[in-house]
Design an enzyme around this catalytic site. Structure first.
Site, short mmCIF file in Angstrom:
data_model
loop_
_atom_site.label_atom_id
_atom_site.label_comp_id
_atom_site.label_asym_id
_atom_site.label_seq_id
_atom_site.Cartn_x
_atom_site.Cartn_y
_atom_site.Cartn_z
CD GLU A 25 3.09 3.05 7.73
OE1 GLU A 25 3.76 2.57 6.81
OE2 GLU A 25 2.70 2.37 8.69
CG ASN A 57 12.88 1.48 6.08
OD1 ASN A 57 12.07 0.80 5.44
ND2 ASN A 57 13.07 1.30 7.38
CG MET A 64 8.35 -7.03 5.83
SD MET A 64 8.45 -5.54 6.86
CE MET A 64 8.20 -6.26 8.48
CG HIS A 70 10.56 1.56 11.64
ND1 HIS A 70 10.70 0.20 11.48
CD2 HIS A 70 10.44 1.78 12.96
CE1 HIS A 70 10.66 -0.38 12.67
NE2 HIS A 70 10.50 0.55 13.59
NE ARG A 83 21.06 -12.03 6.81
CZ ARG A 83 19.82 -11.62 7.01
NH1 ARG A 83 19.29 -10.68 6.27
NH2 ARG A 83 19.09 -12.15 7.96
CB SER A 123 -0.99 0.00 1.17
OG SER A 123 -0.33 0.19 2.40
#
Ligand code: GAR
Length: 196
Positions: free
Chosen positions: A175, A108, A91, A110, A66, A14
């Site tokens: 947000e 980012n 995430m 948060h 990773r 979203s």
């Protein structure tokens, strides 16, 4: 020149939709890629429907490697030559080796009033602490998790009947206002924080 923006997601996207919509019309940036670590992320279809190029790099086959996952992620990103990378509900924790090369160009969002509640379960932690207010933060990504210069914050008052889910639902529209406001400024080269 119009800045090229890549948006990294893991789920419904979203915030990605809010960012992409905000770039329609006259804007200093445009979306060039929506990239997910989950090929089934709902946001990928939404981006596709909006005419934005999509890609995914499934993290699971890489297991604990990773570095290999991030090499694949980086290669997908580099193909789109973004000037700015927006993490929007992405995430996976990124290593310092990865974030270093995007430093100053990666944002980012948060769901807490940083520096409070880095990491997960931010809404529950704000409620448990008896906080009277909560919010979200957009910041530049640095090597440390949910750290880095703050570019904007939006806040709301916590109600007596708030639950983690209710708080998350009340915060999301904020947000969606904050991230586009910050991105517009950032794309113009202005790092003055936005407060809502
Ligand atoms: C948003 O609330 C975002 O702040 C949060 O995930 C949600 C993603 O929703 N991000 C984090 O928790 C990052 N650690 P969306 O996919 O609908 O944008």
């Amino acid at each position: 020149m119009t800045k090229r923006v890549a948006i990294l997601i893991s789920g419904g996207g979203s915030n990605m939709v809010a960012l992409a919509r905000s770039m329609e019309g006259a804007h200093p940036a445009k979306p060039v890629l929506v990239l997910s670590n989950d090929p089934k992320a709902g946001g990928l279809a939404k981006a596709h429907d909006m005419g934005i190029a999509t890609a995914s790099v499934d993290h699971r086959p890489f297991g604990k490697d990773r570095a290999a996952f991030e090499a694949a992620l980086d290669s997908a990103l580099q193909k789109a030559s973004p000037d700015i990378v927006c993490l929007a509900g992405f995430m996976r924790i990124l290593t310092p080796e990865f974030t270093r090369q995007w430093e100053g160009r990666m944002l980012n969002i948060h769901p807490s009033l940083l520096p409070k509640y880095k990491g997960l379960h931010t809404h529950a932690r704000a409620l448990e602490a008896g906080d009277t207010e909560h919010g979200c933060t957009v910041h530049e990504v640095t090597a440390a998790l949910d750290d880095g210069p703050i570019l904007g914050q939006a806040r709301l008052t916590i109600n007596a009947d708030d639950t983690p889910d209710r708080l998350a639902a009340r915060l999301l529209p904020l947000e969606h206002r904050l991230y586009p406001a910050v991105l517009r400024r950032f794309a113009e080269g202005d790092k003055t924080p936005v407060f809502i």
